[in-house]
Each structure stands twice: as structure tokens, then as C-alpha cells.
Write a protein that holds these residues in place. Sequence first.
Motif: not given
Length: 229
Positions: A211-224
Motif C-alpha cells: 500500500r505504501a509503495e502504491k502511494q509513493l508511485v502515485m506521488v512519483i507519477l504525479g511529479l512527472g
Amino acid sequence: MASTTDSSGGSRRRSRRGRADGDTGVSRAEKKEQTRQALLDATIDLVDDRSFGSLSLREVARGAGIVPTAFYRHFASMEDLGVTLVEDSMRVLRRALREGRRDLVKGGMPTARESLSILLRHVRTDEAKFRFLIREQHGGVTEVRRAINTELRLFSRELAIDLARVPALAGWEADDLEIAADLFVTIMMTAVADLLDGDGRVGTEQALVQRAEKQLVMVILGLGQWRTE
């Protein structure tokens, strides 16, 4: 006669040195540091299942094996002890987050899985210190709460500097980078809290990490996709 004098003199010097070290080979400074560390260790043991604010100076001193009045040779107050324990515990947390931070930026855009694995490893090794930080981040002792939040803000600023080196984020404003860094730190701290509150089963732990990994990935995608105005 000279030889006897030298021998006697050496004996006297050894005697004086022994008294200075308490006949243990440990200097006064070392003994003081040992007692100071004993107070910190006793405190971390006591706060394993309770808040720092509920502790008394007397029970901390008793846990360290000293009389209460000797406490003040090492700390000015319980609040001073708490802030010192924050600094001691934050060294562990910052080491974990720094290792994760290097992974977050080493591949161009951040990654997440290895960062969480690093954090999880440190949580398992120093669970008591992480539990103290998580509990007291929103605890009742103002000085301790403020010290934790100050340390976390400093870490977010360090992470923001690293993010600024990522080519895709080169044009970002400093304020936006700090907001992004805050998101990373918040997700990781929440993951730590969830892990410490979990039931300890492997399946539960894996679900929390995913779950935490998905949250980080969502933030990372949002950064792009984010564009500053």
C-alpha cells in the motif's frame, strides 16, 4: 636505593590513577557517559508501551540504577532528556531515510520498493526508537513533539535538494519541491506507524508495504505531470 624509590614512586602514581578511575580502568568522563546512556536506555525501555509524558524522573533514575538527585548531573529536566532521546532516535531514522533517499533519486525519477525495504529493515532493528518517534510526534510533551517535527522538516529539505537534481524536476520551484518531499516523508512515517501497529503477520506486513509503495508511485507519477504556474 634509587631503584626502591622509583618503584615506590611508580606504585604511588598507579594508586593515584586508580583512585581517579574508581579502580575500574574507566575514567570519570567515561563513567558519566555510561550513566547518561543508561538513562536514555531506561527511558526507551519505559516508553515501549506508554507515552513519554507519563514517565517520572524517579522511575527513569531507578531504571538507570542511580538516585533521582544524580539525574541532574546529566540532564537539566525530563524535557531535556526527551529532546536528547529524539536526537538519538532521529539518527537511526535519518540513516534509514537517507539510504532510501539515495534510492529515490539515483535512477532519474524516484523508485519506491527498495526505499521501503531499507526503511523496514531499520524498523525491525530499532523498533523501540521508531515506536518512540511515532508515538511522540503527536504526543503531549511540547518540547519533544517540536524536536521531532523540526528534525523531519530538516530531512524534507534535504530530500528537496536531492529532488532538485533530478532532470525532470529541474524547473520546479523550491517550495513545490519541499511539498513533494513532505509527501514522501509523510508516506514513509505513516508506513512505519502502520507496521508498528500491525499484528506482526507476514501477510499483513506485505499488504502494508504494498500500500505504501502504491502511494509513493502515485506521488512519483504525479511529479512527472505537475507543472508549476
